[in-house]
Design an enzyme around this catalytic site. Structure first.
Site, PDB file in Angstrom:
ATOM      1  N   ASP A  83       0.510 -16.899  -1.095  1.00 56.64           N
ATOM      2  CA  ASP A  83       0.561 -16.682   0.353  1.00 56.64           C
ATOM      3  C   ASP A  83      -0.128 -15.375   0.725  1.00 56.64           C
ATOM      4  OD1 ASP A  83       2.508 -14.966  -0.589  1.00 56.64           O
ATOM      5  OD2 ASP A  83       4.157 -15.839   0.563  1.00 56.64           O
ATOM      6  N   GLU A 133      10.261 -16.552  -3.904  1.00 56.07           N
ATOM      7  CA  GLU A 133      10.675 -15.157  -3.983  1.00 56.07           C
ATOM      8  C   GLU A 133      12.174 -15.020  -3.746  1.00 56.07           C
ATOM      9  OE1 GLU A 133       6.484 -13.533  -1.973  1.00 56.07           O
ATOM     10  OE2 GLU A 133       8.416 -12.861  -1.175  1.00 56.07           O
ATOM     11  N   GLU A 192       6.871  -7.890  -9.653  1.00 50.66           N
ATOM     12  CA  GLU A 192       5.897  -7.123  -8.877  1.00 50.66           C
ATOM     13  C   GLU A 192       6.423  -5.735  -8.544  1.00 50.66           C
ATOM     14  OE1 GLU A 192       3.127  -7.438  -4.834  1.00 50.66           O
ATOM     15  OE2 GLU A 192       4.244  -9.194  -5.552  1.00 50.66           O
TER      16      GLU A 192
END
Length: 264
Positions: free
Chosen positions: A45, A114, A181
């Site tokens: 995305d 996520e 991340e």
């Protein structure tokens, strides 16, 4: 060419062989990556920022992801192709399954979502219905408004322990991959060693099983802020194909990411 699968990445982890992955959004770059042997791609995305010009990933829709997934699949028919479920596309397990079906039909092999322990039921719902799942922890861009910006996550014992707990919960629920991340390298090492599934890092140091970069960062064509973990491989090579090969070689050898790309 033999298709790359999740089993291929599992073997890389078992053999302690680092692997490179990259984002892709269209046919031409997907074909180029595949031709050079870079066979794990993500339709992220992140396209909301890199392709559409938004200031976050939030405006991206499932239709956007499906469109780009189909384009990438045509360029790289044998790659392992991950696709993001975008913001608010998996608020409930049922919604997640419906939207995952859309991007799987477009050509994805796996969906990425996520979030931590709150996603356990969603991960179970998907994996029990033959939808492979990649988790995503640490700096999760869809939560930018909660975090107050794009900041390193997992610093401190409590925050680090929570991310480890989240990772273990996602794995237990059936996730087969995990993206970490922007977390301290020490935490990334803990999580990578604790999980049986492969862990892909971005801004997590060179201690994870694999690495991923947004292709625009890898080629130095990102507008505005350049993340600390990014490296412009095109600047060093002067040729896109050579840049792809250099990226792969540096990941596999552990040269990239270096200390200058890592957090503590």
């Amino acid at each position: 060419m033999k298709p790359t699968t999740i089993a291929s990445l599992q073997k890389c982890k078992q053999d302690k062989k680092r692997f490179a992955t990259i984002t892709a959004y269209d046919y031409s770059f997907a074909k180029l990556f595949a031709d050079e042997g870079l066979n794990v791609m993500l339709v992220g995305d992140s396209l909301g920022m890199t392709v559409q010009g938004h200031d976050s990933t939030l405006p991206v829709t499932v239709a956007d992801i499906a469109y780009h997934t189909a384009s990438v699949r045509r360029g790289a028919p044998n790659c392992l192709l991950l696709a993001d479920l975008p913001f608010m596309a998996y608020a409930t397990p049922e919604q997640a399954f419906e939207n995952a079906a859309t991007v799987m039909r477009a050509g994805a092999n796996m969906v990425k979502i996520e979030g931590g322990e709150w996603l356990v039921e969603t991960v179970k719902m998907l994996t029990e219905r033959a939808v492979p799942v990649c988790g995503h922890l640490g700096l999760t861009p869809q939560s930018v408004n909660i975090f107050g910006g794009y900041k390193v996550q997992g610093r401190g014992d409590e925050a680090g322990d929570q991310l480890l707990s989240d990772a273990l919960a996602l794995e237990a629920a059936g996730a087969q991959l995990l993206v970490l991340e922007c977390v301290p390298i020490e935490l990334a090492k803990r999580i990578t060693e604790a999980l049986a599934i492969p862990v892909i890092g971005i801004g997590a140091g060179n201690v994870t099983d694999g690495q991923i970069l947004v292709m625009h960062d890898a080629f130095g064509i990102t507008g505005g802020h350049i993340p600390k973990f990014a490296k412009n491989f095109l600047a060093e090579t002067g040729d896109i194909r050579a840049a792809v090969r250099q990226y792969m070689a540096e990941v596999e050898s552990g040269v990239y990411p270096g200390e200058e790309h890592s957090f503590h």
